[in-house]
Design a protein around this motif. Structure first.
Motif, PDB file in Angstrom:
ATOM      1  N   PRO A  12       0.798  -1.226   0.000  1.00  0.00           N
ATOM      2  CA  PRO A  12       0.000   0.000   0.000  1.00  0.00           C
ATOM      3  C   PRO A  12       0.830   1.275   0.000  1.00  0.00           C
ATOM      4  O   PRO A  12       2.002   1.276   0.352  1.00  0.00           O
ATOM      5  CB  PRO A  12      -0.816  -0.121   1.296  1.00  0.00           C
ATOM      6  N   TYR A  13       0.177   2.383  -0.386  1.00  0.00           N
ATOM      7  CA  TYR A  13       0.796   3.690  -0.444  1.00  0.00           C
ATOM      8  C   TYR A  13      -0.063   4.678   0.343  1.00  0.00           C
ATOM      9  O   TYR A  13      -1.240   4.416   0.626  1.00  0.00           O
ATOM     10  CB  TYR A  13       0.928   4.173  -1.891  1.00  0.00           C
ATOM     11  N   SER A  14       0.544   5.810   0.653  1.00  0.00           N
ATOM     12  CA  SER A  14      -0.157   6.881   1.353  1.00  0.00           C
ATOM     13  C   SER A  14       0.224   8.203   0.719  1.00  0.00           C
ATOM     14  O   SER A  14       1.388   8.426   0.360  1.00  0.00           O
ATOM     15  CB  SER A  14       0.196   6.882   2.847  1.00  0.00           C
ATOM     16  N   ALA A  15      -0.774   9.074   0.536  1.00  0.00           N
ATOM     17  CA  ALA A  15      -0.534  10.382  -0.074  1.00  0.00           C
ATOM     18  C   ALA A  15      -1.499  11.385   0.523  1.00  0.00           C
ATOM     19  O   ALA A  15      -2.638  11.049   0.866  1.00  0.00           O
ATOM     20  CB  ALA A  15      -0.704  10.317  -1.592  1.00  0.00           C
ATOM     21  N   ASP A  16      -1.043  12.625   0.659  1.00  0.00           N
ATOM     22  CA  ASP A  16      -1.859  13.723   1.146  1.00  0.00           C
ATOM     23  C   ASP A  16      -2.362  14.530  -0.041  1.00  0.00           C
ATOM     24  O   ASP A  16      -1.570  14.936  -0.904  1.00  0.00           O
ATOM     25  CB  ASP A  16      -1.057  14.622   2.080  1.00  0.00           C
ATOM     26  N   LEU A  17      -3.664  14.767  -0.081  1.00  0.00           N
ATOM     27  CA  LEU A  17      -4.297  15.494  -1.171  1.00  0.00           C
ATOM     28  C   LEU A  17      -4.963  16.746  -0.620  1.00  0.00           C
ATOM     29  O   LEU A  17      -5.456  16.762   0.515  1.00  0.00           O
ATOM     30  CB  LEU A  17      -5.344  14.632  -1.879  1.00  0.00           C
ATOM     31  N   ALA A  18      -4.989  17.791  -1.444  1.00  0.00           N
ATOM     32  CA  ALA A  18      -5.722  19.020  -1.119  1.00  0.00           C
ATOM     33  C   ALA A  18      -6.900  19.110  -2.083  1.00  0.00           C
ATOM     34  O   ALA A  18      -6.747  19.546  -3.226  1.00  0.00           O
ATOM     35  CB  ALA A  18      -4.818  20.236  -1.254  1.00  0.00           C
ATOM     36  N   PRO A  19      -8.091  18.704  -1.654  1.00  0.00           N
ATOM     37  CA  PRO A  19      -9.217  18.656  -2.603  1.00  0.00           C
ATOM     38  C   PRO A  19      -9.703  20.019  -3.049  1.00  0.00           C
ATOM     39  O   PRO A  19     -10.335  20.130  -4.101  1.00  0.00           O
ATOM     40  CB  PRO A  19     -10.300  17.912  -1.808  1.00  0.00           C
ATOM     41  N   PHE A  20      -9.416  21.082  -2.283  1.00  0.00           N
ATOM     42  CA  PHE A  20      -9.869  22.422  -2.636  1.00  0.00           C
ATOM     43  C   PHE A  20      -8.657  23.316  -2.846  1.00  0.00           C
ATOM     44  O   PHE A  20      -7.853  23.524  -1.923  1.00  0.00           O
ATOM     45  CB  PHE A  20     -10.774  22.996  -1.537  1.00  0.00           C
ATOM     46  N   ALA A  21      -8.520  23.879  -4.046  1.00  0.00           N
ATOM     47  CA  ALA A  21      -7.351  24.693  -4.370  1.00  0.00           C
ATOM     48  C   ALA A  21      -7.292  25.961  -3.532  1.00  0.00           C
ATOM     49  O   ALA A  21      -6.204  26.448  -3.220  1.00  0.00           O
ATOM     50  CB  ALA A  21      -7.363  25.044  -5.862  1.00  0.00           C
ATOM     51  N   LEU A  22      -8.449  26.502  -3.161  1.00  0.00           N
ATOM     52  CA  LEU A  22      -8.472  27.736  -2.389  1.00  0.00           C
ATOM     53  C   LEU A  22      -8.326  27.496  -0.892  1.00  0.00           C
ATOM     54  O   LEU A  22      -8.273  28.457  -0.125  1.00  0.00           O
ATOM     55  CB  LEU A  22      -9.777  28.502  -2.665  1.00  0.00           C
ATOM     56  N   ALA A  23      -8.306  26.265  -0.476  1.00  0.00           N
ATOM     57  CA  ALA A  23      -8.105  25.936   0.938  1.00  0.00           C
ATOM     58  C   ALA A  23      -7.109  24.786   1.034  1.00  0.00           C
ATOM     59  O   ALA A  23      -7.474  23.649   1.346  1.00  0.00           O
ATOM     60  CB  ALA A  23      -9.428  25.572   1.606  1.00  0.00           C
ATOM     61  N   PRO A  24      -5.830  25.046   0.741  1.00  0.00           N
ATOM     62  CA  PRO A  24      -4.855  23.951   0.709  1.00  0.00           C
ATOM     63  C   PRO A  24      -4.559  23.347   2.068  1.00  0.00           C
ATOM     64  O   PRO A  24      -3.961  22.279   2.148  1.00  0.00           O
ATOM     65  CB  PRO A  24      -3.608  24.603   0.114  1.00  0.00           C
ATOM     66  N   GLU A  25      -4.968  24.021   3.154  1.00  0.00           N
ATOM     67  CA  GLU A  25      -4.715  23.449   4.470  1.00  0.00           C
ATOM     68  C   GLU A  25      -5.706  22.349   4.831  1.00  0.00           C
ATOM     69  O   GLU A  25      -5.457  21.566   5.754  1.00  0.00           O
ATOM     70  CB  GLU A  25      -4.754  24.559   5.529  1.00  0.00           C
ATOM     71  N   LEU A  26      -6.819  22.264   4.095  1.00  0.00           N
ATOM     72  CA  LEU A  26      -7.806  21.205   4.316  1.00  0.00           C
ATOM     73  C   LEU A  26      -7.435  20.025   3.430  1.00  0.00           C
ATOM     74  O   LEU A  26      -7.535  20.120   2.199  1.00  0.00           O
ATOM     75  CB  LEU A  26      -9.215  21.701   3.999  1.00  0.00           C
ATOM     76  N   GLY A  27      -6.979  18.951   4.018  1.00  0.00           N
ATOM     77  CA  GLY A  27      -6.463  17.842   3.233  1.00  0.00           C
ATOM     78  C   GLY A  27      -7.147  16.534   3.526  1.00  0.00           C
ATOM     79  O   GLY A  27      -7.921  16.380   4.476  1.00  0.00           O
ATOM     80  N   LEU A  28      -6.852  15.588   2.669  1.00  0.00           N
ATOM     81  CA  LEU A  28      -7.293  14.208   2.829  1.00  0.00           C
ATOM     82  C   LEU A  28      -6.064  13.320   2.753  1.00  0.00           C
ATOM     83  O   LEU A  28      -5.230  13.470   1.837  1.00  0.00           O
ATOM     84  CB  LEU A  28      -8.287  13.808   1.738  1.00  0.00           C
ATOM     85  N   ARG A  29      -5.928  12.424   3.698  1.00  0.00           N
ATOM     86  CA  ARG A  29      -4.844  11.442   3.675  1.00  0.00           C
ATOM     87  C   ARG A  29      -5.402  10.148   3.108  1.00  0.00           C
ATOM     88  O   ARG A  29      -6.283   9.518   3.685  1.00  0.00           O
ATOM     89  CB  ARG A  29      -4.265  11.228   5.061  1.00  0.00           C
ATOM     90  N   LEU A  30      -4.872   9.773   1.954  1.00  0.00           N
ATOM     91  CA  LEU A  30      -5.407   8.661   1.182  1.00  0.00           C
ATOM     92  C   LEU A  30      -4.457   7.471   1.269  1.00  0.00           C
ATOM     93  O   LEU A  30      -3.259   7.610   1.023  1.00  0.00           O
ATOM     94  CB  LEU A  30      -5.584   9.090  -0.275  1.00  0.00           C
ATOM     95  N   GLY A  31      -4.998   6.319   1.637  1.00  0.00           N
ATOM     96  CA  GLY A  31      -4.262   5.064   1.574  1.00  0.00           C
ATOM     97  C   GLY A  31      -4.844   4.191   0.487  1.00  0.00           C
ATOM     98  O   GLY A  31      -6.053   3.942   0.461  1.00  0.00           O
ATOM     99  N   PHE A  32      -4.007   3.727  -0.429  1.00  0.00           N
ATOM    100  CA  PHE A  32      -4.525   2.983  -1.586  1.00  0.00           C
ATOM    101  C   PHE A  32      -3.547   1.896  -2.001  1.00  0.00           C
ATOM    102  O   PHE A  32      -2.366   1.917  -1.637  1.00  0.00           O
ATOM    103  CB  PHE A  32      -4.780   3.927  -2.765  1.00  0.00           C
ATOM    104  N   VAL A  33      -4.071   0.955  -2.764  1.00  0.00           N
ATOM    105  CA  VAL A  33      -3.278  -0.113  -3.364  1.00  0.00           C
ATOM    106  C   VAL A  33      -3.690  -0.235  -4.824  1.00  0.00           C
ATOM    107  O   VAL A  33      -4.802   0.147  -5.206  1.00  0.00           O
ATOM    108  CB  VAL A  33      -3.482  -1.469  -2.646  1.00  0.00           C
TER     109      VAL A  33
END
Length: 408
Positions: free
Chosen positions: A83-104
């Protein structure tokens, strides 16, 4: 062989071993040369010249490694499923609000002839020697932002448990349909510590169209032994899952960057992905009804004509045999190709939405599909046209089909 040549070959082999050792950590996939050894716990994908891919069985560490044998005009990739883990910023105007995604990377699906992740490697892998987790996360982030901007996914403030469940279901289907990955975990995180807000303000002060953020490496910090309450538990960073958590990926190159290489890569994506998109749309389970069937049939016919148009697209620099186009017109042509690829990305997102849609939402979604295909048709018409204007040679529509009204 001289001693210097032996030293150079030994150093190159050592560098290759170090690069392959990064698979499963911060490198998702890497190209293999013909005769190379597939690393342990990795899967090899052999790509033909026409884009068709086939997977080789996984090679475990306990099994004797075998060398890769490619045919003529074939290339090969190998990837670690994670598995992998990555931090995403779903809203360009609010980059401090993120989602930590774990995927395979998803296991092979016996129902399809080509796996979706293999298609991604073939069409979007690029000319580089490797595909990093951060570059892949940038593509995932762009797809997520597009789905949120168009309302196919909904992530409102103060999300309730029911809204979060609906968002997760849509996100899981979107990433499976678009990239061929399975989401194992997704949780909201505060990414304020990894964002350079000063750079964002400087970019906005200069009048840039879109805010630019340059994420800084996340500082190492110890995990809390036991969160004090559920709120802190939801915001706590998860432990690393055998992979280094990537920082927020920067946005990919904008559509304004146009060159012959961009045009060729975009046409390759259309050439490879339009048949796969058409096949997935054909397998869609629609509600009963003659009207929806006719609309569905019309969409499939238009997709077939689009694929045919891409297969016969003229060269970027030629208006006719022996007649070269000026550089400005070539830029307009390549820009039209990138617009068609943007419509293709919308189509993949809509397909994921169609798979989860209720019966009463199908007519509206199929109407949206008609809009997306119309945009793609217009973009490819402009890419084919040698001159601007409605009366320009090559600008005539080849997608006009007789309108079929449902029988009463």
């Amino acid at each position: 062989m001289s001693l210097l040549q032996r030293l150079r070959r030994g150093r190159a082999a050592h560098d290759d071993q170090d690069a392959l050792a990064q698979l499963g950590q911060d490198v998702l996939a890497r190209r293999l040369v013909n005769g190379g050894v597939v690393p342990p716990d990795c899967t090899a994908v052999i790509l033909g010249e026409n884009g068709q891919a086939r997977r080789l069985p996984e090679f475990r560490a306990s099994v004797t490694a075998q060398r890769l044998v490619c045919g003529e005009k074939e290339s090969a990739w190998c990837f670690h499923p994670g598995p992998y883990s990555a931090d995403l910023a779903p809203f360009a105007l609010a980059p401090e609000l993120g989602l930590r995604l774990g995927f395979v990377v998803d296991a092979p699906d016996p129902r399809v002839s080509q796996q979706r992740f293999d298609l991604f490697l073939s069409s979007e892998g690029g000319p580089g020697e490797s595909l990093s987790v951060q570059a892949f996360a940038a593509a995932v982030q762009d797809s997520l932002r597009l789905a949120l901007a168009q309302g196919r996914l909904d992530l409102p403030p103060c999300t309730s448990a029911q809204e979060w469940t609906a968002f997760r279901a849509g996100l899981n289907e979107l990433l499976y349909t678009r990239f061929g990955i399975t989401v194992e975990d997704c949780m909201p995180v505060d990414l304020g510590g990894s964002i350079d807000f000063a750079a964002i303000l400087r970019a906005r002060a200069k009048g840039d169209a879109a805010p630019i953020h340059e994420p800084q490496p996340e500082p190492a910090r110890k995990e809390p032994a036991a969160p004090a309450d559920p709120v802190s538990a939801a915001s706590a960073a998860p432990r690393a899952m055998s992979a280094v958590s990537a920082a927020i990926p920067p946005p990919r190159a904008p559509a304004e960057v146009r060159s012959a290489d961009d045009d060729a890569a975009a046409l390759r994506r259309l050439f490879l992905e339009l048949p796969a998109l058409s096949g997935s749309l054909r397998m869609l389970d629609l509600p009963q009804g003659q009207g929806l069937f006719l609309v569905h049939q019309g969409l499939l016919q238009r997709l077939a004509l689009l694929a045919l148009d891409v297969n016969t697209m003229p060269a970027l620099a030629l208006a006719a045999p022996g007649q070269h186009l000026p550089a400005a017109r070539q830029r307009h042509r390549s820009g039209s190709t990138l617009q068609a690829v943007a419509a293709l990305d919308e189509a993949w997102g809509l397909l994921a939405r169609l798979k989860l849609a209720a019966a009463d939402a199908m007519p509206a979604l199929l109407d949206d599909a008609d809009r997306i295909l119309a945009n793609m048709e217009l973009s490819l018409e402009r890419r084919r046209a040698a001159h601007e204007g409605q009366e320009a040679p090559g600008a005539a529509s080849v997608y006009e089909l007789p309108r079929i009204e449902p029988s009463l």
